[in-house]
Design a protein around this motif. Structure first.
Motif, PDB file in Angstrom:
ATOM      1  N   LEU A   2     -25.592   2.389   6.922  1.00 21.30           N
ATOM      2  CA  LEU A   2     -24.460   1.877   7.679  1.00 21.30           C
ATOM      3  C   LEU A   2     -23.372   2.942   7.760  1.00 21.30           C
ATOM      4  N   ILE A   3     -22.516   2.819   8.767  1.00 22.45           N
ATOM      5  CA  ILE A   3     -21.337   3.666   8.897  1.00 22.45           C
ATOM      6  C   ILE A   3     -20.120   2.764   9.077  1.00 22.45           C
ATOM      7  N   ASP A   4     -19.087   3.024   8.299  1.00 26.31           N
ATOM      8  CA  ASP A   4     -17.802   2.375   8.542  1.00 26.31           C
ATOM      9  C   ASP A   4     -17.114   3.204   9.616  1.00 26.31           C
ATOM     10  N   SER A   5     -17.159   2.709  10.844  1.00 27.44           N
ATOM     11  CA  SER A   5     -16.713   3.499  11.989  1.00 27.44           C
ATOM     12  C   SER A   5     -15.202   3.550  12.151  1.00 27.44           C
ATOM     13  N   HIS A   6     -14.467   2.834  11.281  1.00 26.34           N
ATOM     14  CA  HIS A   6     -13.000   2.863  11.381  1.00 26.34           C
ATOM     15  C   HIS A   6     -12.407   2.359  10.075  1.00 26.34           C
ATOM     16  N   CYS A   7     -11.798   3.272   9.333  1.00 29.48           N
ATOM     17  CA  CYS A   7     -11.103   2.886   8.108  1.00 29.48           C
ATOM     18  C   CYS A   7      -9.944   3.838   7.866  1.00 29.48           C
ATOM     19  N   HIS A   8      -9.068   3.449   6.946  1.00 28.66           N
ATOM     20  CA  HIS A   8      -7.887   4.247   6.613  1.00 28.66           C
ATOM     21  C   HIS A   8      -7.930   4.516   5.105  1.00 28.66           C
ATOM     22  N   LEU A   9      -8.775   5.447   4.717  1.00 31.23           N
ATOM     23  CA  LEU A   9      -8.992   5.714   3.300  1.00 31.23           C
ATOM     24  C   LEU A   9      -7.722   6.182   2.611  1.00 31.23           C
ATOM     25  N   ASP A  10      -6.845   6.827   3.361  1.00 26.03           N
ATOM     26  CA  ASP A  10      -5.601   7.329   2.785  1.00 26.03           C
ATOM     27  C   ASP A  10      -4.616   6.221   2.487  1.00 26.03           C
ATOM     28  N   ARG A  11      -4.879   5.019   2.975  1.00 28.45           N
ATOM     29  CA  ARG A  11      -3.959   3.897   2.775  1.00 28.45           C
ATOM     30  C   ARG A  11      -4.450   2.903   1.729  1.00 28.45           C
ATOM     31  N   LEU A  12      -5.584   3.183   1.123  1.00 26.30           N
ATOM     32  CA  LEU A  12      -6.039   2.349   0.016  1.00 26.30           C
ATOM     33  C   LEU A  12      -5.077   2.504  -1.158  1.00 26.30           C
ATOM     34  N   LYS A  13      -4.897   1.438  -1.912  1.00 20.85           N
ATOM     35  CA  LYS A  13      -3.936   1.469  -3.011  1.00 20.85           C
ATOM     36  C   LYS A  13      -4.307   2.540  -4.028  1.00 20.85           C
ATOM     37  N   SER A  14      -3.296   3.197  -4.524  1.00 21.08           N
ATOM     38  CA  SER A  14      -3.498   4.223  -5.538  1.00 21.08           C
ATOM     39  C   SER A  14      -2.611   3.891  -6.728  1.00 21.08           C
ATOM     40  N   ALA A  15      -3.251   3.485  -7.811  1.00 18.89           N
ATOM     41  CA  ALA A  15      -2.521   3.099  -9.024  1.00 18.89           C
ATOM     42  C   ALA A  15      -3.458   3.220 -10.215  1.00 18.89           C
ATOM     43  N   PRO A  16      -2.905   3.325 -11.424  1.00 22.06           N
ATOM     44  CA  PRO A  16      -3.756   3.474 -12.611  1.00 22.06           C
ATOM     45  C   PRO A  16      -4.793   2.366 -12.775  1.00 22.06           C
ATOM     46  N   ASP A  17      -4.458   1.168 -12.324  1.00 17.54           N
ATOM     47  CA  ASP A  17      -5.397   0.051 -12.489  1.00 17.54           C
ATOM     48  C   ASP A  17      -6.301  -0.141 -11.271  1.00 17.54           C
ATOM     49  N   GLN A  18      -6.246   0.777 -10.313  1.00 17.01           N
ATOM     50  CA  GLN A  18      -7.072   0.702  -9.112  1.00 17.01           C
ATOM     51  C   GLN A  18      -8.198   1.728  -9.196  1.00 17.01           C
ATOM     52  N   PRO A  19      -9.365   1.436  -8.593  1.00 13.79           N
ATOM     53  CA  PRO A  19     -10.440   2.429  -8.583  1.00 13.79           C
ATOM     54  C   PRO A  19     -10.039   3.662  -7.792  1.00 13.79           C
ATOM     55  N   SER A  20     -10.545   4.810  -8.203  1.00 10.48           N
ATOM     56  CA  SER A  20     -10.264   6.051  -7.492  1.00 10.48           C
ATOM     57  C   SER A  20     -10.948   6.033  -6.135  1.00 10.48           C
ATOM     58  N   LEU A  21     -10.512   6.933  -5.254  1.00 10.78           N
ATOM     59  CA  LEU A  21     -11.147   7.023  -3.945  1.00 10.78           C
ATOM     60  C   LEU A  21     -12.622   7.369  -4.098  1.00 10.78           C
ATOM     61  N   LYS A  22     -12.947   8.225  -5.051  1.00 10.91           N
ATOM     62  CA  LYS A  22     -14.355   8.562  -5.290  1.00 10.91           C
ATOM     63  C   LYS A  22     -15.139   7.329  -5.703  1.00 10.91           C
ATOM     64  N   ALA A  23     -14.566   6.508  -6.554  1.00 11.99           N
ATOM     65  CA  ALA A  23     -15.251   5.281  -6.981  1.00 11.99           C
ATOM     66  C   ALA A  23     -15.446   4.325  -5.808  1.00 11.99           C
ATOM     67  N   ILE A  24     -14.454   4.267  -4.921  1.00 11.67           N
ATOM     68  CA  ILE A  24     -14.556   3.398  -3.746  1.00 11.67           C
ATOM     69  C   ILE A  24     -15.670   3.878  -2.821  1.00 11.67           C
ATOM     70  N   ILE A  25     -15.716   5.192  -2.582  1.00  8.89           N
ATOM     71  CA  ILE A  25     -16.756   5.747  -1.712  1.00  8.89           C
ATOM     72  C   ILE A  25     -18.133   5.606  -2.355  1.00  8.89           C
ATOM     73  N   ASP A  26     -18.221   5.850  -3.655  1.00  8.95           N
ATOM     74  CA  ASP A  26     -19.494   5.662  -4.356  1.00  8.95           C
ATOM     75  C   ASP A  26     -19.942   4.206  -4.293  1.00  8.95           C
ATOM     76  N   GLY A  27     -18.987   3.284  -4.400  1.00  4.66           N
ATOM     77  CA  GLY A  27     -19.315   1.865  -4.314  1.00  4.66           C
ATOM     78  C   GLY A  27     -19.840   1.482  -2.940  1.00  4.66           C
ATOM     79  N   ALA A  28     -19.259   2.096  -1.916  1.00  7.60           N
ATOM     80  CA  ALA A  28     -19.746   1.849  -0.561  1.00  7.60           C
ATOM     81  C   ALA A  28     -21.153   2.411  -0.384  1.00  7.60           C
ATOM     82  N   LYS A  29     -21.383   3.614  -0.888  1.00  4.49           N
ATOM     83  CA  LYS A  29     -22.710   4.220  -0.770  1.00  4.49           C
ATOM     84  C   LYS A  29     -23.757   3.380  -1.476  1.00  4.49           C
TER      85      LYS A  29
END
Length: 260
Positions: A2-29
């Motif tokens: 699958l491809i997420d054809s439209h997302c705003h990865l830079d706008r995902l929450k960034s906080a100590p209790d939130q998953p990292s962007l790498k974790a989010i992308i790995d979770g999607a994969k």
């Protein structure tokens, strides 16, 4: 795949209790989502967006100004400069939004017209946001010769007549988690009619999480939920829909295909 054809990865929450962007992308994969198109909305935010996702080779980019951000101004030459970067495969997100900002209609139209002209000039497809502006959106795409480059009406929520007019111009229709909402009966009837070779799926993350994730921050992994819902809605096998929407993505964003 699958491809997420439209997302705003830079706008995902960034906080100590939130998953990292790498974790989010790995979770999607892990859910079969292999590629992502991270879409620019503010001209001043492009470089920060690009830098935030720079380590991920499976993330493509766009360059443009959203109709709800036109008050910040438009520098077409700077958008052109950003669009020349290797991973930028489209112009947008641009378009018209009379629902939230009818008072800036004239400015929106001017910015949309300039971005259509830029896309045609540099031969990159358009990512179009449209809400409560059906006639003007289609008219401006026609008048701007946008059929020469094509594009996508993303997060589509309009009627079949508009979808058909866009398809006739060579545009694709992208469906988000909104299609899973209880009040989306008209949208579901439209999505059933969209030809296989003109359909894309997206999240618009971090916004508009699909059922069963309503109330949560949307994530690219949830494009799987959108795709599964749409496949059932259309009476198709999930695997078939995943395959043809992936093929459609690379047919539209041809520069992305050259980068994989």
């Amino acid at each position: 795949m699958l491809i997420d054809s439209h997302c705003h990865l830079d706008r995902l929450k960034s906080a100590p209790d939130q998953p990292s962007l790498k974790a989010i992308i790995d979770g999607a994969k892990a859910r079969g989502v292999d590629y992502f198109l991270c879409v620019n909305v503010r001209q001043q935010g492009f470089e920060a967006m690009r830098d935030k996702v720079a380590e991920f080779e499976n993330v493509f980019l766009s360059s443009g100004v959203h109709p709800l951000d036109v008050q910040d101004g438009l520098n077409v030459e700077q958008i052109r400069q950003f669009a020349g970067e290797k991973r930028v495969v489209a112009i947008g997100e641009t378009g018209l939004d009379y629902y939230y900002a009818n008072e800036t209609k004239a400015l929106q139209q001017s910015c949309f017209e300039q971005q259509i002209a830029l896309a045609v000039d540099i031969d990159k497809p358009l990512i179009v946001h449209t809400r409560d502006a059906r006639e003007d959106t289609i008219a401006m795409l026609k008048n701007g010769n946008a059929d020469k480059v094509g594009g996508v009406l993303h997060c589509f929520t309009e009627n079949w007549e508009m979808a058909k007019a866009a398809i006739d111009l060579g545009f694709y229709i992208s469906v988000s988690g909104i299609v899973t909402f209880k009040n989306a009966g008209e949208l579901r009837s439209v999505i059933r009619k969209v030809p296989q070779d003109k359909l894309l799926v997206e999240t618009d993350a971090p916004y508009l999480a699909p059922v069963p994730h309503r109330g949560k921050e949307n994530q690219p992994a949830y494009v799987r939920d959108v795709a599964e819902f749409v496949a059932e809605l259309r009476g198709e096998k999930f695997e078939d829909l995943a395959n043809y929407t992936t093929e459609n993505f690379f047919n539209l964003f041809t520069q992305a295909k050259s980068l994989i």
